[in-house]
Enzyme design. Structure first.
Site, PDB file in Angstrom:
ATOM      1  N   ASN A   1       0.866  -1.179   0.000  1.00 31.12           N
ATOM      2  CA  ASN A   1       0.000   0.000   0.000  1.00 31.12           C
ATOM      3  C   ASN A   1       0.906   1.234   0.000  1.00 31.12           C
ATOM      4  O   ASN A   1       2.135   1.128   0.011  1.00 31.12           O
ATOM      5  CB  ASN A   1      -0.977  -0.013   1.176  1.00 31.12           C
ATOM      6  CG  ASN A   1      -0.295  -0.012   2.529  1.00 31.12           C
ATOM      7  OD1 ASN A   1       0.799   0.538   2.698  1.00 31.12           O
ATOM      8  ND2 ASN A   1      -0.931  -0.632   3.520  1.00 31.12           N
TER       9      ASN A   1
ATOM     10  N   GLU B   1       3.406   1.478   2.875  1.00 31.57           N
ATOM     11  CA  GLU B   1       4.469   0.476   2.764  1.00 31.57           C
ATOM     12  C   GLU B   1       5.458   0.835   1.658  1.00 31.57           C
ATOM     13  O   GLU B   1       6.662   0.585   1.788  1.00 31.57           O
ATOM     14  CB  GLU B   1       3.842  -0.897   2.513  1.00 31.57           C
ATOM     15  CG  GLU B   1       3.079  -1.425   3.724  1.00 31.57           C
ATOM     16  CD  GLU B   1       2.032  -2.472   3.383  1.00 31.57           C
ATOM     17  OE1 GLU B   1       1.405  -2.987   4.326  1.00 31.57           O
ATOM     18  OE2 GLU B   1       1.837  -2.765   2.175  1.00 31.57           O
TER      19      GLU B   1
ATOM     20  N   ASP C   1      -5.932  -7.686   1.721  1.00 32.82           N
ATOM     21  CA  ASP C   1      -6.071  -9.123   1.452  1.00 32.82           C
ATOM     22  C   ASP C   1      -7.047  -9.360   0.307  1.00 32.82           C
ATOM     23  O   ASP C   1      -6.818 -10.207  -0.561  1.00 32.82           O
ATOM     24  CB  ASP C   1      -6.569  -9.856   2.694  1.00 32.82           C
ATOM     25  CG  ASP C   1      -5.625  -9.730   3.879  1.00 32.82           C
ATOM     26  OD1 ASP C   1      -4.418  -9.561   3.651  1.00 32.82           O
ATOM     27  OD2 ASP C   1      -6.115  -9.795   5.024  1.00 32.82           O
TER      28      ASP C   1
END
Length: 491
Positions: A204, A207, A274
């Site tokens: 993301n 990150e 996820d």
């Protein structure tokens, strides 16, 4: 993503085989109400009302693959504890998921417990140990990957940094991909280089910033950070999810492509990454083009964030989301009873007070607008039950309604006071009321509480009944009579 493209992807992904390797967690959500502060310390007291337990992290990726129609082999670690047994039970209850869980008696099963009130997390308590797997445990993971990867179109690595994704496990995934499977990594690690020549790394925005030490707020900053990330690793592509800003894809040797997001009401972002990984991987496993796979993942994650907890997404929900995305704002407010119930559940989980009223609303006039504005003032979200054409005829006789259901629903949905319009065929809205279980039931003051359909039921579950004042001199019947008189005088 338009409906035709979505249907093609959904048809292609049905039965596609995926392997998911990574850190398995058990997610526990404890819901309740906070109405007071503890006398022992300045902390809220949560009165527990319910609890949900589900698979998280790699387990949630696997759940989402299966929910979207794929077949998935889940490889991960559990401990020899109660949470490990819980994980085995949860995996066994997921249709389409085969669990290949290696028991490591020297570590606890990762457990994340979230305490939630009014749609907000108050506290998260983690039970975990992040040491890398080694010795015989690591070798069992390697052997398991080798055995289950045959015939897979994609290998998904879900690396939450809890110890499963070791260099030996990554090497096993690379070796298993020699038969043609793509390898996609969802990484929380600072170094993307550790994954080698994988096909896609999917961080993301936060990150990506962490891995590159670069800002990521604007498209230009994202492009620079993606270029840096590709310099720092051997991946063929880096795909970054940017919440409401959408998704950006950097492919080695190609310009960055941006896929703008559509603003969504976010109820819970837990597990949205996820869902994105699962949908992206499943689409690519089915050999969908990259653009279609990204759009498929974007649509799926948009549905997931509108749910509570680490939620899965079904093909039916994706179709509804695709249809709604291409509707005008008013059209999107018109709901089936089932969708109404789902929307109400989301509102209530966020701590919002739900109101319900109903009527024919044949010729909308000033009195209706004042009434609906008053109704909305008594709640946070207002559902209007709308009699169908057949229902209006049964109540009002031949010649009614003057305006058909679609016209009446669109006019109502266009009002700011109305959050959802739910048509019904019966003479009364009692079925809708029982399905919605509103906190406030509103009717006009020309009724008594004893005459209001659903009043007894609403009071029974702790709701209230309110009677809104009527604006004198305005009614549909009078408006129709006035129009009839004008037509007669002109004939």
């Amino acid at each position: 993503m338009d409906l035709s493209a979505l249907q093609q992807v959904l048809a292609a992904v049905s039965g596609a085989r995926v392997v998911c390797v990574g850190d398995l967690m058990v997610d526990r959500f404890v819901y309740g109400e906070v109405t007071r502060v503890s006398p022992e310390a300045p902390i809220p007291v949560l009165a527990r009302t319910r609890e949900l337990v589900m698979l998280g992290a790699a387990g949630n990726v696997a759940r989402n693959v299966a929910a979207l129609g794929g077949s998935v082999a889940l490889v991960g670690l559990i401990g020899g504890d109660a949470e490990g047994h819980e994980a085995l039970r949860l995996v066994g209850g997921e249709s389409g998921v085969e669990g290949f869980l290696v028991n490591d008696p020297d570590r606890p099963t990762t457990l994340k417990t979230r305490f939630v009130s009014g749609g907000q997390q108050l506290l998260r308590v983690d039970l975990e140990e992040s040491k890398p797997a080694g010795g015989e445990v690591e070798q069992r993971l390697v052997r398991t990957i080798r055995d289950v990867a045959k015939g897979a179109g994609v290998i998904l690595i879900s690396d939450y940094g809890k110890g499963v994704v070791t260099p030996a496990v990554i090497a096993a995934c690379h070796a298993a991909s020699k038969d043609g499977a793509q390898v996609i990594v969802d990484s929380k690690a600072r170094s993307f280089a550790r994954y080698g020549e994988v096909d896609i790394i999917k961080p993301n925005a936060a990150e990506l910033a962490y891995a590159t030490d670069m800002p990521v707020s604007t498209d230009a900053e994202i492009e620079a950070a993606l270029a840096k990330a590709l310099e720092l690793c051997e991946a063929r592509a880096v795909l970054v999810t940017r919440a409401a800003k959408g998704i950006s894809l950097g492919v080695r040797g190609e310009p960055v492509r941006h896929f703008p997001g559509v603003p969504k009401e976010v109820f819970d972002a837990s597990g949205a990454g996820d869902t994105t990984l699962a949908a992206l991987g499943l689409a690519l496993a089915a050999r969908a083009p990259m653009e279609a796979a990204v759009q498929f993942a974007q649509l799926a994650s948009g549905v997931a964030v509108g749910k509570i907890g680490t939620a899965t997404v079904s093909p039916e929900e994706l179709v509804e989301a695709a249809l709604t995305a291409h509707m005008a704002p008013a059209e999107a407010k018109i709901a089936t009873p089932q969708r109404m119930a789902e929307e109400v559940a989301r509102w209530r989980a966020k701590g919002l007070k739900v109101g319900f009223t109903n009527g024919c609303f044949d010729i909308l006039h000033r009195g209706h607008v004042a009434y609906l504005n008053q109704a909305r003032a008594w709640c946070d979200r207002l559902v209007v039950g709308l009699n169908s054409d057949a229902s209006v005829r049964a109540l009002k006789g031949d010649g009614r309604p003057v305006n058909d259901l679609e016209s009446r629903a669109l006019v109502l949905a266009g009002l700011g006071a109305v959050d959802l319009v739910a048509p019904f065929d019966e003479e009364t809205p009692i079925k809708l009321i029982e399905l919605a279980r509103p906190d406030v039931l509103i009717k006009g003051a020309d009724y008594t509480e004893e005459q209001v359909v659903g009043a007894r039921e609403v009071r029974g579950w702790g709701g209230e009944v309110k009677l809104a004042p009527i604006v004198e001199g305005f009614s549909t019947t009078a408006a129709i009579a006035k129009l009839s008189n004008k037509e007669t005088a002109g004939s």
